[in-house]
Design a protein around this motif. Structure first.
Motif, PDB file in Angstrom:
ATOM      1  N   VAL A  86      -3.378   7.975 -11.769  1.00 13.48           N
ATOM      2  CA  VAL A  86      -2.533   9.151 -11.577  1.00 13.48           C
ATOM      3  C   VAL A  86      -2.230   9.250 -10.088  1.00 13.48           C
ATOM      4  O   VAL A  86      -3.154   9.389  -9.276  1.00 13.48           O
ATOM      5  CB  VAL A  86      -3.221  10.433 -12.090  1.00 13.48           C
ATOM      6  CG1 VAL A  86      -2.332  11.649 -11.860  1.00 13.48           C
ATOM      7  CG2 VAL A  86      -3.583  10.295 -13.572  1.00 13.48           C
ATOM      8  N   PHE A  87      -0.959   9.167  -9.751  1.00 13.74           N
ATOM      9  CA  PHE A  87      -0.526   9.197  -8.356  1.00 13.74           C
ATOM     10  C   PHE A  87      -0.012  10.588  -8.013  1.00 13.74           C
ATOM     11  O   PHE A  87       0.784  11.159  -8.756  1.00 13.74           O
ATOM     12  CB  PHE A  87       0.589   8.173  -8.118  1.00 13.74           C
ATOM     13  CG  PHE A  87       0.157   6.755  -8.354  1.00 13.74           C
ATOM     14  CD1 PHE A  87      -0.319   5.980  -7.313  1.00 13.74           C
ATOM     15  CD2 PHE A  87       0.223   6.203  -9.619  1.00 13.74           C
ATOM     16  CE1 PHE A  87      -0.725   4.667  -7.529  1.00 13.74           C
ATOM     17  CE2 PHE A  87      -0.173   4.897  -9.858  1.00 13.74           C
ATOM     18  CZ  PHE A  87      -0.650   4.124  -8.799  1.00 13.74           C
ATOM     19  N   THR A  91      -2.331  16.032   0.030  1.00 17.09           N
ATOM     20  CA  THR A  91      -3.188  15.666   1.166  1.00 17.09           C
ATOM     21  C   THR A  91      -4.542  15.138   0.741  1.00 17.09           C
ATOM     22  O   THR A  91      -5.274  14.605   1.557  1.00 17.09           O
ATOM     23  CB  THR A  91      -3.402  16.890   2.081  1.00 17.09           C
ATOM     24  OG1 THR A  91      -3.978  17.944   1.301  1.00 17.09           O
ATOM     25  CG2 THR A  91      -2.093  17.341   2.688  1.00 17.09           C
ATOM     26  N   GLY A  92      -4.905  15.288  -0.525  1.00 13.50           N
ATOM     27  CA  GLY A  92      -6.148  14.736  -1.029  1.00 13.50           C
ATOM     28  C   GLY A  92      -7.325  15.679  -0.907  1.00 13.50           C
ATOM     29  O   GLY A  92      -7.212  16.782  -0.371  1.00 13.50           O
ATOM     30  N   VAL A 122     -14.709   6.423 -11.805  1.00 15.43           N
ATOM     31  CA  VAL A 122     -13.728   7.388 -11.310  1.00 15.43           C
ATOM     32  C   VAL A 122     -13.648   7.225  -9.802  1.00 15.43           C
ATOM     33  O   VAL A 122     -14.674   7.244  -9.118  1.00 15.43           O
ATOM     34  CB  VAL A 122     -14.140   8.844 -11.650  1.00 15.43           C
ATOM     35  CG1 VAL A 122     -13.138   9.837 -11.078  1.00 15.43           C
ATOM     36  CG2 VAL A 122     -14.288   9.032 -13.150  1.00 15.43           C
ATOM     37  N   SER A 123     -12.446   7.041  -9.289  1.00 18.67           N
ATOM     38  CA  SER A 123     -12.276   6.958  -7.831  1.00 18.67           C
ATOM     39  C   SER A 123     -10.982   7.654  -7.443  1.00 18.67           C
ATOM     40  O   SER A 123     -10.067   7.810  -8.254  1.00 18.67           O
ATOM     41  CB  SER A 123     -12.270   5.506  -7.351  1.00 18.67           C
ATOM     42  OG  SER A 123     -11.149   4.808  -7.869  1.00 18.67           O
ATOM     43  N   TYR A 124     -10.913   8.076  -6.193  1.00 16.97           N
ATOM     44  CA  TYR A 124      -9.731   8.761  -5.661  1.00 16.97           C
ATOM     45  C   TYR A 124      -9.500   8.190  -4.274  1.00 16.97           C
ATOM     46  O   TYR A 124     -10.362   8.292  -3.398  1.00 16.97           O
ATOM     47  CB  TYR A 124     -10.006  10.263  -5.608  1.00 16.97           C
ATOM     48  CG  TYR A 124      -8.811  11.117  -5.237  1.00 16.97           C
ATOM     49  CD1 TYR A 124      -7.724  11.232  -6.086  1.00 16.97           C
ATOM     50  CD2 TYR A 124      -8.796  11.823  -4.049  1.00 16.97           C
ATOM     51  CE1 TYR A 124      -6.645  12.037  -5.759  1.00 16.97           C
ATOM     52  CE2 TYR A 124      -7.722  12.632  -3.716  1.00 16.97           C
ATOM     53  CZ  TYR A 124      -6.645  12.734  -4.577  1.00 16.97           C
ATOM     54  OH  TYR A 124      -5.581  13.532  -4.252  1.00 16.97           O
ATOM     55  N   GLN A 125      -8.369   7.558  -4.088  1.00 13.10           N
ATOM     56  CA  GLN A 125      -8.124   6.866  -2.822  1.00 13.10           C
ATOM     57  C   GLN A 125      -6.719   7.111  -2.296  1.00 13.10           C
ATOM     58  O   GLN A 125      -5.807   7.369  -3.073  1.00 13.10           O
ATOM     59  CB  GLN A 125      -8.389   5.378  -2.995  1.00 13.10           C
ATOM     60  CG  GLN A 125      -7.709   4.762  -4.176  1.00 13.10           C
ATOM     61  CD  GLN A 125      -8.545   3.660  -4.809  1.00 13.10           C
ATOM     62  OE1 GLN A 125      -9.604   3.300  -4.351  1.00 13.10           O
ATOM     63  NE2 GLN A 125      -8.059   3.114  -5.890  1.00 13.10           N
ATOM     64  N   PRO A 126      -6.572   7.014  -0.992  1.00 13.28           N
ATOM     65  CA  PRO A 126      -5.241   7.220  -0.402  1.00 13.28           C
ATOM     66  C   PRO A 126      -4.290   6.067  -0.734  1.00 13.28           C
ATOM     67  O   PRO A 126      -4.717   4.936  -0.930  1.00 13.28           O
ATOM     68  CB  PRO A 126      -5.522   7.287   1.105  1.00 13.28           C
ATOM     69  CG  PRO A 126      -6.874   6.738   1.307  1.00 13.28           C
ATOM     70  CD  PRO A 126      -7.605   6.792   0.012  1.00 13.28           C
ATOM     71  N   THR A 127      -3.005   6.409  -0.806  1.00 12.85           N
ATOM     72  CA  THR A 127      -1.930   5.423  -0.949  1.00 12.85           C
ATOM     73  C   THR A 127      -0.952   5.660   0.192  1.00 12.85           C
ATOM     74  O   THR A 127      -1.143   6.574   0.992  1.00 12.85           O
ATOM     75  CB  THR A 127      -1.199   5.585  -2.300  1.00 12.85           C
ATOM     76  OG1 THR A 127      -0.544   6.856  -2.322  1.00 12.85           O
ATOM     77  CG2 THR A 127      -2.148   5.448  -3.479  1.00 12.85           C
ATOM     78  N   ALA A 128       0.098   4.899   0.237  1.00 17.56           N
ATOM     79  CA  ALA A 128       1.094   5.060   1.308  1.00 17.56           C
ATOM     80  C   ALA A 128       1.753   6.426   1.268  1.00 17.56           C
ATOM     81  O   ALA A 128       2.100   6.993   2.305  1.00 17.56           O
ATOM     82  CB  ALA A 128       2.147   3.957   1.209  1.00 17.56           C
ATOM     83  N   ASP A 129       1.920   7.000   0.055  1.00 22.33           N
ATOM     84  CA  ASP A 129       2.650   8.261  -0.102  1.00 22.33           C
ATOM     85  C   ASP A 129       1.791   9.450  -0.508  1.00 22.33           C
ATOM     86  O   ASP A 129       2.311  10.543  -0.685  1.00 22.33           O
ATOM     87  CB  ASP A 129       3.749   8.100  -1.147  1.00 22.33           C
ATOM     88  CG  ASP A 129       4.764   7.035  -0.765  1.00 22.33           C
ATOM     89  OD1 ASP A 129       5.059   6.898   0.429  1.00 22.33           O
ATOM     90  OD2 ASP A 129       5.243   6.344  -1.675  1.00 22.33           O
TER      91      ASP A 129
END
Length: 146
Positions: A86-87, A91-92, A122-129
């Motif tokens: 899920v994108f 700001t996270g 389960v992980s949550y990581q930054p992307t370019a956008d």
């Protein structure tokens, strides 16, 4: 051998009225897996719950309810793994703060706990956008199931 291969790529407006649609897609995927020998109805329920919680978090928190934004969801199955991504464009947050369940009277925080309880990773990581929530469920298979 587990031969089901599925790839779904969905982009929906940043609106809660699409939660039911996304949940039903997860249910239908679970119910159509030919080589999955587990409880398909439980998997269908779990995928509905995980997808709607993940999407609700992206809409309300990450995208801050902004109707100009969208939620991008990828669901794939290959090599005995179901992967949901899920994108969001926010700001996270620190997902580790939500591993334990919140007090029932506190607002929020239980969805992430449920995701951890249902999924294997389960992980949550930054992307370019923005950020990507990745949820992985290992699917056992049995060649006797067809």
């Amino acid at each position: 051998m587990f031969t089901d291969r599925i790839a779904v790529d969905i982009k929906v407006p940043n609106q809660t009225r699409y939660l039911c649609l996304i949940g039903h897609i997860g249910e239908n995927i679970a119910r159509t897996l030919r080589h999955y020998c587990g409880d398909r109805e439980k998997l269908a329920y779990d995928l509905n719950l995980v997808l709607t919680e993940a999407m609700a978090n992206a809409i309300k928190h990450a995208n801050e309810g902004d109707p100009a934004k969208e939620v991008h969801i990828e669901i794939s199955i290959a090599a005995q793994r179901l992967i949901i991504r899920v994108f969001d464009f926010g700001t996270g947050f620190d997902i580790d703060n939500y591993v334990e369940p919140r007090h029932p009277l506190e607002e929020g925080g239980r969805g992430i706990y449920l995701m951890h309880s249902i999924m294997d990773q389960v992980s949550y990581q930054p992307t370019a956008d923005g950020h990507m929530l990745e949820l992985i469920k290992n699917l056992h298979c049995d060649t006797r199931c067809d």
